[in-house]
Design a protein around this motif. Structure first.
Motif, PDB file in Angstrom:
ATOM      1  N   GLY A 232       5.087  -1.756   1.693  1.00 39.63           N
ATOM      2  CA  GLY A 232       4.436  -0.465   1.500  1.00 39.63           C
ATOM      3  C   GLY A 232       4.609   0.091   0.109  1.00 39.63           C
ATOM      4  O   GLY A 232       3.882   1.021  -0.276  1.00 39.63           O
TER       5      GLY A 232
ATOM      6  N   SER B 178       1.767  -0.395  -3.735  1.00 36.38           N
ATOM      7  CA  SER B 178       0.617   0.466  -3.433  1.00 36.38           C
ATOM      8  C   SER B 178      -0.636   0.126  -4.221  1.00 36.38           C
ATOM      9  O   SER B 178      -1.713   0.634  -3.906  1.00 36.38           O
ATOM     10  CB  SER B 178       0.992   1.924  -3.691  1.00 36.38           C
ATOM     11  OG  SER B 178       1.404   2.110  -5.040  1.00 36.38           O
TER      12      SER B 178
ATOM     13  N   GLU C 122       4.133   0.605   7.237  1.00 36.42           N
ATOM     14  CA  GLU C 122       4.123   0.835   5.787  1.00 36.42           C
ATOM     15  C   GLU C 122       2.905   0.228   5.110  1.00 36.42           C
ATOM     16  O   GLU C 122       2.575   0.609   3.978  1.00 36.42           O
ATOM     17  CB  GLU C 122       5.407   0.280   5.158  1.00 36.42           C
ATOM     18  CG  GLU C 122       6.666   1.066   5.463  1.00 36.42           C
ATOM     19  CD  GLU C 122       7.222   0.798   6.849  1.00 36.42           C
ATOM     20  OE1 GLU C 122       8.181   1.481   7.243  1.00 36.42           O
ATOM     21  OE2 GLU C 122       6.699  -0.123   7.541  1.00 36.42           O
ATOM     22  N   VAL C 123       2.226  -0.714   5.773  1.00 38.08           N
ATOM     23  CA  VAL C 123       0.985  -1.265   5.206  1.00 38.08           C
ATOM     24  C   VAL C 123      -0.043  -0.157   5.006  1.00 38.08           C
ATOM     25  O   VAL C 123      -0.928  -0.253   4.153  1.00 38.08           O
ATOM     26  CB  VAL C 123       0.436  -2.380   6.123  1.00 38.08           C
ATOM     27  CG1 VAL C 123      -0.971  -2.783   5.722  1.00 38.08           C
ATOM     28  CG2 VAL C 123       1.349  -3.594   6.068  1.00 38.08           C
TER      29      VAL C 123
ATOM     30  N   ASN D 264       0.288   2.393   3.450  1.00 37.29           N
ATOM     31  CA  ASN D 264       0.376   2.928   2.088  1.00 37.29           C
ATOM     32  C   ASN D 264      -0.508   2.171   1.113  1.00 37.29           C
ATOM     33  O   ASN D 264      -0.694   2.618  -0.026  1.00 37.29           O
ATOM     34  CB  ASN D 264       1.829   2.870   1.589  1.00 37.29           C
ATOM     35  CG  ASN D 264       2.764   3.733   2.415  1.00 37.29           C
ATOM     36  OD1 ASN D 264       2.338   4.735   2.990  1.00 37.29           O
ATOM     37  ND2 ASN D 264       4.028   3.352   2.484  1.00 37.29           N
TER      38      ASN D 264
END
Length: 641
Positions: free
Chosen positions: A508, A511, A529-530, A532
């Motif tokens: 994550g 970015s 978190e992916v 993000n």
């Protein structure tokens, strides 16, 4: 009978404070609704099953309101402050006609009668001189009254999905109209007066029977969106090339044999010319379209693409599927703006199918390697290329950039980086050389049998602002957390052909990623978190162990290409896919999908949908073999109504 009882019979239920309540004004139209409309100037009667509009609606500002007849003392009913009705919505009813009495609403600004059974509009509609928006789409109109052209203040006119065989001749009097939709009718031609609707910015004449266009169409100098799709056009008049402000042109599903001459359309950003008979594309055609962002030429007869396509520096999406292309210009790989290239259904001989299936990013890398196989290392001076130095190259994986293995020890003036006598390894057992890393902003650390990424590899990537990291074909079991050092510059990450069972939360922090390749691992899910990775455009999840399409992907609004074939995905979440406005490629082949929801046809942004190798029975293989557009149309036709 008492006086009170007689009063109740006339007026309805008695209220000690407000007197007698008004009677209903008509079927499904209450007196309270009319009362509110007198205050707001707006009346919404949509979806009420009306077969006729009650007379009280047409006379809403003429008759003395019921509340004026009742004695009140609280000051809430200020009936004398009523306003004229300016907005009337009668959509989604069962109306077969509109009363001529509609001219008793002279202040109307908006009239919406779409989705009814109207066969005509009354000529009295021409008396509504303040009308700015008229929506009469999805009816059974066979003609439009000539009085419609008296509406000098009309800005918006939608009469799509009717049975119109002609338009009024005097459209030129609609001097202020900006949005005109006459699509899905039976129009064989357009009147020449269309060219005099000078303020028109959006014109949709798709899905008619147009065989030609009047040359006056070139006089629409303010037009920005022009849709002529699904007609019988065999050519476009050269006058279309005079539309200097045109931004989007839709001419797909016609019979065009030649690419249109758009010599003055310098503002054009999208050209949708698929499903025609166009056989050639010349350099002259492309030079006229410097600002094009999307070029759709799918399902034509093209046999080649000119090298000059690289002059289109803003091109992001190129649709070439189902043509007769046997090769592509290698220079296509130099177009850094390209985000999506679709080549399905072409007899390509110079590019392997597995390269195409890896996605646009890998395709462009492959094309760049073919350039370097023919020419000297890009960016070197002519003296370096043609002098006494010898440059040998090693290509270590499909799509990798070439690596010079010997060069002069003395730097030349103007070189982009200092030259060293010999390559310096960036890690144990690595053949990566720092000059190439600096030059290409990429690191290839693939096929090393590595279970981790050496620190000096990561440090080199950080110090040289690497944007492309290839860690494929190793034995990584955990996500290399050290990659976060590259978060400021990394845009392409390849972790395919490893042994990852879990993707770390550190992903994550990357970015800026636009491409993420996770093929051939052991993944069953993606971390939250992916979400993000809001710049992510392409993700490859093929040959993993996903049992559902990762829900976190639905939050990535820039996502264009998803390859999730050869997993165990059991269902298609249409609502989730509809959250992805730019989704263009979706590969779900060889999964466990038992049912294809018809609503998938509403994901109209899709340009390539692959569903083969699943256990569902509908659609049949013959339908799946057709183009994506045909498949989506088939699915839409199965949506229950």
């Amino acid at each position: 009978m008492s006086r009170l009882a007689r009063g109740r019979g006339r007026r309805g239920k008695f209220n000690p404070r407000a007197g007698f309540a008004p009677e209903p004004a008509g079927p499904n139209v209450s007196g309270a609704l009319l009362k509110q409309a007198r205050k707001s100037g707006q009346l919404n009667l949509s979806n009420r099953g009306l077969e006729k509009v009650p007379d009280t609606v047409w006379r809403i500002n003429l008759d003395v309101p019921e509340e004026a007849k009742n004695v009140t003392f609280d000051g809430e009913d200020r009936w004398w402050e009523q306003v004229d009705l300016t907005k009337l919505i009668l959509a989604s009813n069962k109306l077969s006609e509109l009363s001529p009495d509609l001219n008793q609403l002279p202040a109307l600004v908006v009239l919406d009668v779409h989705d009814n059974d109207l066969t005509s509009l009354p000529k009295e509609i021409g008396d509504l001189q303040h009308l700015q928006k008229l929506n009469a789409s999805h009816n059974k109109l066979q003609s439009l009254p000539s009085e419609l052209c008296h509406l000098n203040n009309l800005l918006y006119l939608h009469v799509d999905y009717n049975k119109l065989a002609e338009l009024p001749n005097d459209l030129s009097t609609l001097a202020h109209i900006e949005d005109l939709d006459v699509s899905h009718n039976e129009l064989p031609t357009l009147p020449p007066s269309i060219g005099y609707v000078s303020r028109l910015t959006k014109f949709n004449a798709s899905n008619n029977q147009l065989a030609n266009l009047p040359p006056e169409i070139g006089d629409l100098h303010n037009i920005r969106v022009l849709d002529l799709s699904n007609n019988q056009l065999e050519h476009l008049p050269t006058d279309v090339g005079r539309l200097g402000k045109l931004e989007q042109l839709y001419i797909k599903y016609n019979k065009l044999r030649e690419f249109p001459n758009l010599k003055q359309c310098e503002q054009l950003k999208e050209l949708h010319a698929g499903f025609n008979l166009i056989a050639s594309l010349s350099a002259d055609h492309l030079k006229l379209l410097p600002g094009l962002v999307l070029l759709d030429l799918r399902d034509n007869k093209l046999t080649s693409i000119p090298e000059e396509i690289t002059h289109m520096q803003h091109l992001q999406r190129l649709e070439l599927s189902n043509n007769d292309l046997s090769s592509l210009p290698f220079s296509l790989g130099l177009m850094s703006s390209l985000k999506s290239v679709n080549l399905d259904g072409n007899p390509l001989r110079t590019i392997r199918r597995d390269v195409i299936q890896r996605g646009t990013s890998e395709l462009l890398k492959y094309l760049r390697t073919r350039i370097e196989a023919q020419f000297s290392f890009p960016g070197w001076s002519e003296e370096q290329q043609n002098g006494g130095n010898t440059h040998s190259r090693v290509t270590s994986w499909p799509g990798a950039l070439s690596t010079p293995t010997s060069r002069s020890s003395e730097p030349k003036s103007g070189d982009v980086a200092p030259l060293t006598p010999d390559p310096e390894p960036a890690g144990p057992g690595s053949t990566i050389d720092t000059f190439t890393v600096h030059k290409t902003k990429s690191i290839n650390y693939s096929n090393k049998n590595a279970s981790s990424v050496p620190d000096d590899i990561l440090e080199t990537g950080r110090d040289m602002y690497v944007s492309d990291m290839n860690l494929s074909k190793n034995v990584l079991t955990t996500f290399p957390a050290g990659l976060v050092q590259l978060a400021a510059t990394l845009t392409d990450l390849n972790l395919s052909f490893n042994k990852l069972a879990v993707l770390g939360a550190e992903i994550g922090q990357l970015s800026r990623l636009t491409t993420l390749d996770l093929r051939n691992n052991q993944l069953t899910a993606l971390p939250t978190e992916v979400g993000n990775l809001q710049h992510l455009r392409e993700v490859a999840l093929s040959c993993n162990r996903f049992q559902q399409f990762p829900p976190v992907l639905y939050s990535l609004l820039k996502l264009e290409n998803v390859f999730a074939n050869d997993n165990h995905i059991a269902a298609i979440d249409v609502d989730g896919l509809l959250k992805l406005p730019q989704i263009a490629t979706l590969d779900l082949q060889n999964n466990d999908i038992m049912q294809v929801p018809p609503q998938l046809g509403n994901v109209t942004s899709l340009r390539s949908l692959q569903l083969g190798g699943n256990p569902f029975r509908v659609p049949r293989p013959a339908i799946l073999a057709k183009s994506t557009a045909d498949l989506l149309e088939y699915l839409r036709g199965r949506i229950p109504t």
